[in-house]
Design an enzyme around this catalytic site. Structure first.
Site, mmCIF file in Angstrom:
data_model
loop_
_atom_site.group_PDB
_atom_site.id
_atom_site.type_symbol
_atom_site.label_atom_id
_atom_site.label_comp_id
_atom_site.label_asym_id
_atom_site.label_seq_id
_atom_site.Cartn_x
_atom_site.Cartn_y
_atom_site.Cartn_z
ATOM 1 N N TYR A 154 11.305 27.582 -6.906
ATOM 2 C CA TYR A 154 12.153 28.558 -6.230
ATOM 3 C C TYR A 154 12.853 29.485 -7.228
ATOM 4 O O TYR A 154 13.224 30.611 -6.881
ATOM 5 C CB TYR A 154 13.207 27.850 -5.381
ATOM 6 C CG TYR A 154 12.630 27.099 -4.206
ATOM 7 C CD1 TYR A 154 12.550 27.674 -2.944
ATOM 8 C CD2 TYR A 154 12.141 25.810 -4.364
ATOM 9 C CE1 TYR A 154 12.019 26.984 -1.871
ATOM 10 C CE2 TYR A 154 11.607 25.116 -3.297
ATOM 11 C CZ TYR A 154 11.545 25.707 -2.055
ATOM 12 O OH TYR A 154 11.003 25.009 -0.997
ATOM 13 N N LYS A 205 4.959 14.443 -8.843
ATOM 14 C CA LYS A 205 3.509 14.599 -8.894
ATOM 15 C C LYS A 205 3.093 14.544 -10.368
ATOM 16 O O LYS A 205 2.417 15.439 -10.897
ATOM 17 C CB LYS A 205 3.085 15.912 -8.237
ATOM 18 C CG LYS A 205 1.580 16.018 -7.950
ATOM 19 C CD LYS A 205 1.057 14.954 -7.004
ATOM 20 C CE LYS A 205 -0.426 15.195 -6.717
ATOM 21 N NZ LYS A 205 -1.038 14.053 -6.007
ATOM 22 N N ASP A 237 2.263 12.886 -2.395
ATOM 23 C CA ASP A 237 1.330 12.675 -1.296
ATOM 24 C C ASP A 237 1.455 11.261 -0.735
ATOM 25 O O ASP A 237 1.399 11.042 0.481
ATOM 26 C CB ASP A 237 -0.108 12.978 -1.727
ATOM 27 C CG ASP A 237 -0.455 12.448 -3.107
ATOM 28 O OD1 ASP A 237 0.438 11.915 -3.792
ATOM 29 O OD2 ASP A 237 -1.633 12.569 -3.507
ATOM 30 N N ASP A 261 12.162 19.971 0.138
ATOM 31 C CA ASP A 261 12.124 20.878 1.281
ATOM 32 C C ASP A 261 11.084 20.403 2.296
ATOM 33 O O ASP A 261 11.341 20.324 3.509
ATOM 34 C CB ASP A 261 11.791 22.285 0.779
ATOM 35 C CG ASP A 261 12.071 23.375 1.800
ATOM 36 O OD1 ASP A 261 12.452 23.053 2.935
ATOM 37 O OD2 ASP A 261 11.899 24.557 1.449
ATOM 38 N N ASP A 265 11.658 17.931 6.087
ATOM 39 C CA ASP A 265 11.213 18.439 7.386
ATOM 40 C C ASP A 265 10.290 17.429 8.065
ATOM 41 O O ASP A 265 10.354 17.227 9.283
ATOM 42 C CB ASP A 265 10.489 19.776 7.223
ATOM 43 C CG ASP A 265 11.452 20.951 7.147
ATOM 44 O OD1 ASP A 265 12.640 20.714 6.855
ATOM 45 O OD2 ASP A 265 11.027 22.098 7.365
#
Length: 374
Positions: A154, A205, A237, A261, A265
């Site tokens: 970001y 990751k 994952d 983020d 969700d």
């Protein structure tokens, strides 16, 4: 940021707090007023609350030409905490393409040094059947996702459009973290785990991304300072899979800006709806920003359809983390549960036999439940 756990909470008697109210765009303009009702009901007869509303996002562009006008910045500077709604919508996105000043929300997080976003994922027992997962999978769900806010893709540089050549357009974003950024949010996560069930899962990751190798190394180093907290690591994952397979096995999850983020969700749907999840953005100072995790939802804005519970619970987090007022926070949470137990539902969590209400109806019902329990 909330005070240290060993410090005694400040009495709310005769205390005055100043809150900047930024509804923003879309359903934020409907849900935040319901949070204000709950805030006032919890504070009634106990403390003075000064509320002042400011503009941000597309609504601010329309009135001032700026997404984050100077008047709003000044209002925030005078306030003790921010109650935020949402920003965005088709008009705003079109305006941003020709006015690349950056997201006002990202600017606030960076300027206020809000480095950690706390997203509690709690299933109200009354909503066991509102989730798309089986009740036996989600029963007892109570986890906390801590998302780093000031680094990652970001904010990383370089970024932007590299080539505009037709047929060969290219753009770039950079995933970037400093050791200091990772260490800061890791300490916050370990402290949070100490106050819960003492289990922390760091999500990265590291098998693909060098940035995430550094993430794992630093979190592991910080973990040595918290021998009483069990630290585990998962690739993102695998974490996404485990959230829908065995969600109750998690206690606290800490992860980077982008992964946090996305995962939060996903986790929201375990509780039945994005409209159920609040958040608290905290940092190096005492001032925080409290907001539902849902967006502006322009498709349902202005129709009295949005679920205001995430915004209402964000007001509870504000009492807890900005002001150390645990009793007021619990009064709001108890009011929400009382209304759910009475069978009131907005459309996103509607169940057979329940009574459907709109945004305002849900907000009024929660405020009444809070006041009745006083």
């Amino acid at each position: 940021m909330a005070r240290n756990a060993e410090e005694a909470p400040v009495s709310s008697s005769n205390r005055r707090i100043r809150v900047a109210v930024l509804p923003g765009d879309g359903i934020g303009r409907e849900t935040v007023p319901q949070a204000v009702k709950a805030l006032n009901a919890a504070a009634a007869g106990r403390l003075e609350v000064d509320l002042a509303e400011g503009e941000i996002g597309w609504s601010a562009v329309q009135s001032t030409g700026e997404a984050l006008p100077r008047a709003t910045i000044d209002l925030i500077d005078r306030s003790d905490a921010i109650l935020f709604g949402a920003i965005g919508g088709p008009e705003y996105e079109a305006w941003k393409r020709t006015n690349p000043r950056g997201s006002p929300l990202l600017r606030l997080r960076q300027d206020m040094r809000l480095f950690a976003n706390l997203r509690p994922i709690t299933l109200f027992p009354e909503l066991e059947n509102a989730s798309t997962l089986k009740p036996e999978v989600i029963r007892g769900l109570d986890l906390l996702i801590i998302r780093e806010l000031n680094g990652d893709i970001y904010f990383g540089e370089p970024r932007g459009l590299v080539s505009r050549e037709p047929g060969a357009r290219e753009s770039i974003n950079t995933m970037r973290y400093t050791e200091g950024q990772i260490r800061q949010v890791a300490h916050a996560a370990f402290r949070a785990a100490r106050g819960r069930r003492r289990r922390l899962c760091s999500v990265d990751k590291a098998n693909v991304l060098e940035t995430m190798v550094l993430w794992r190394d630093v979190v592991t180093e910080v973990g040595r300072e918290y021998p009483d907290v069990e630290l585990t690591h998962l690739f993102v994952d695998a974490a996404a899979m485990e959230l829908v397979r065995h969600p109750t096995r998690f206690d606290v999850i800490v992860t980077g800006n982008m992964f946090g983020d996305i995962l939060s969700d996903e986790a929201a749907m375990l509780t039945g709806s994005l409209g159920m999840l609040p958040s608290a953005s905290i940092g190096t100072g005492s001032k925080g920003l409290f907001e539902p995790i849902h967006g502006s939802a322009p498709d349902i804005a202005g129709q009295d359809l949005a679920n205001p519970i995430a915004a209402i619970l964000s007001a509870a987090l504000m009492f807890r983390h900005a002001f150390d007022m645990e009793e007021e926070a619990r009064r709001i949470e108890a009011g929400v549960r009382r209304v759910l137990a009475d069978g009131l539902r907005t459309g996103d969590i509607m169940e057979p036999g329940a009574t459907r209400v709109g945004t305002r109806g849900m907000g009024d019902a929660v405020a009444r439940a809070i006041a009745a329990a006083a």
